[in-house]
Design a protein around this motif. Sequence first.
Motif, PDB file in Angstrom:
ATOM      1  N   PRO A 154       0.831  -1.210   0.000  1.00  9.48           N
ATOM      2  CA  PRO A 154       0.000   0.000   0.000  1.00  9.48           C
ATOM      3  C   PRO A 154       0.858   1.251   0.000  1.00  9.48           C
ATOM      4  O   PRO A 154       1.938   1.275   0.570  1.00  9.48           O
ATOM      5  CB  PRO A 154      -0.806  -0.110   1.297  1.00  9.48           C
ATOM      6  CG  PRO A 154       0.029  -0.968   2.178  1.00  9.48           C
ATOM      7  CD  PRO A 154       0.773  -1.913   1.268  1.00  9.48           C
ATOM      8  N   THR A 155       0.376   2.266  -0.657  1.00  7.64           N
ATOM      9  CA  THR A 155       1.085   3.531  -0.665  1.00  7.64           C
ATOM     10  C   THR A 155       0.142   4.621  -0.171  1.00  7.64           C
ATOM     11  O   THR A 155      -1.021   4.673  -0.594  1.00  7.64           O
ATOM     12  CB  THR A 155       1.636   3.867  -2.058  1.00  7.64           C
ATOM     13  OG1 THR A 155       2.277   5.137  -1.994  1.00  7.64           O
ATOM     14  CG2 THR A 155       0.581   3.893  -3.135  1.00  7.64           C
ATOM     15  N   PRO A 156       0.597   5.471   0.708  1.00  9.52           N
ATOM     16  CA  PRO A 156      -0.281   6.527   1.227  1.00  9.52           C
ATOM     17  C   PRO A 156      -0.376   7.734   0.302  1.00  9.52           C
ATOM     18  O   PRO A 156      -1.057   8.687   0.612  1.00  9.52           O
ATOM     19  CB  PRO A 156       0.394   6.910   2.544  1.00  9.52           C
ATOM     20  CG  PRO A 156       1.837   6.641   2.306  1.00  9.52           C
ATOM     21  CD  PRO A 156       1.875   5.442   1.395  1.00  9.52           C
ATOM     22  N   PHE A 157       0.306   7.705  -0.822  1.00  8.21           N
ATOM     23  CA  PHE A 157       0.361   8.866  -1.699  1.00  8.21           C
ATOM     24  C   PHE A 157      -0.388   8.592  -2.994  1.00  8.21           C
ATOM     25  O   PHE A 157      -0.412   7.479  -3.491  1.00  8.21           O
ATOM     26  CB  PHE A 157       1.806   9.230  -2.028  1.00  8.21           C
ATOM     27  CG  PHE A 157       2.641   9.460  -0.803  1.00  8.21           C
ATOM     28  CD1 PHE A 157       2.481  10.598  -0.042  1.00  8.21           C
ATOM     29  CD2 PHE A 157       3.576   8.529  -0.407  1.00  8.21           C
ATOM     30  CE1 PHE A 157       3.236  10.816   1.089  1.00  8.21           C
ATOM     31  CE2 PHE A 157       4.339   8.722   0.723  1.00  8.21           C
ATOM     32  CZ  PHE A 157       4.171   9.874   1.477  1.00  8.21           C
ATOM     33  N   ASN A 158      -0.969   9.619  -3.537  1.00  8.43           N
ATOM     34  CA  ASN A 158      -1.616   9.543  -4.838  1.00  8.43           C
ATOM     35  C   ASN A 158      -0.790  10.390  -5.793  1.00  8.43           C
ATOM     36  O   ASN A 158      -0.817  11.612  -5.733  1.00  8.43           O
ATOM     37  CB  ASN A 158      -3.056  10.049  -4.767  1.00  8.43           C
ATOM     38  CG  ASN A 158      -3.750   9.960  -6.099  1.00  8.43           C
ATOM     39  OD1 ASN A 158      -3.251   9.338  -7.030  1.00  8.43           O
ATOM     40  ND2 ASN A 158      -4.896  10.593  -6.204  1.00  8.43           N
ATOM     41  N   PHE A 159      -0.048   9.749  -6.650  1.00  5.09           N
ATOM     42  CA  PHE A 159       0.804  10.460  -7.586  1.00  5.09           C
ATOM     43  C   PHE A 159       0.081  10.587  -8.919  1.00  5.09           C
ATOM     44  O   PHE A 159      -0.167   9.593  -9.591  1.00  5.09           O
ATOM     45  CB  PHE A 159       2.122   9.710  -7.813  1.00  5.09           C
ATOM     46  CG  PHE A 159       2.994   9.677  -6.603  1.00  5.09           C
ATOM     47  CD1 PHE A 159       3.696  10.799  -6.216  1.00  5.09           C
ATOM     48  CD2 PHE A 159       3.109   8.533  -5.844  1.00  5.09           C
ATOM     49  CE1 PHE A 159       4.512  10.781  -5.100  1.00  5.09           C
ATOM     50  CE2 PHE A 159       3.920   8.495  -4.730  1.00  5.09           C
ATOM     51  CZ  PHE A 159       4.614   9.619  -4.348  1.00  5.09           C
ATOM     52  N   ASN A 160      -0.268  11.794  -9.272  1.00  9.56           N
ATOM     53  CA  ASN A 160      -0.824  12.060 -10.590  1.00  9.56           C
ATOM     54  C   ASN A 160       0.323  12.541 -11.463  1.00  9.56           C
ATOM     55  O   ASN A 160       0.619  13.721 -11.523  1.00  9.56           O
ATOM     56  CB  ASN A 160      -1.939  13.102 -10.514  1.00  9.56           C
ATOM     57  CG  ASN A 160      -3.138  12.580  -9.777  1.00  9.56           C
ATOM     58  OD1 ASN A 160      -3.479  11.410  -9.911  1.00  9.56           O
ATOM     59  ND2 ASN A 160      -3.769  13.420  -8.993  1.00  9.56           N
TER      60      ASN A 160
END
Length: 68
Positions: free
Chosen positions: A41-47
């Motif tokens: 899981p990653t806590p970041f949303n990279f757009n």
Amino acid sequence: MTNVICPNRIDPVARKIIDNYIPLSNVTLSNGNAGWQGNIPTPFNFNEYLGKVDYQLNDAHRFEHKLL
């Protein structure tokens, strides 16, 4: 022994990184080698977007723009 690194040649800092951040294998791959499978899981949303536009006016004039 082949393809084995002597334990006394591994840097202690590298050993701690491997022990704390690299998971142990939990599957056997089709070629018989050990592998790892799972979700991280990653806590970041990279757009993130990557684009490039090339435009050639004529043989002597070209335009290029990159979007990173």
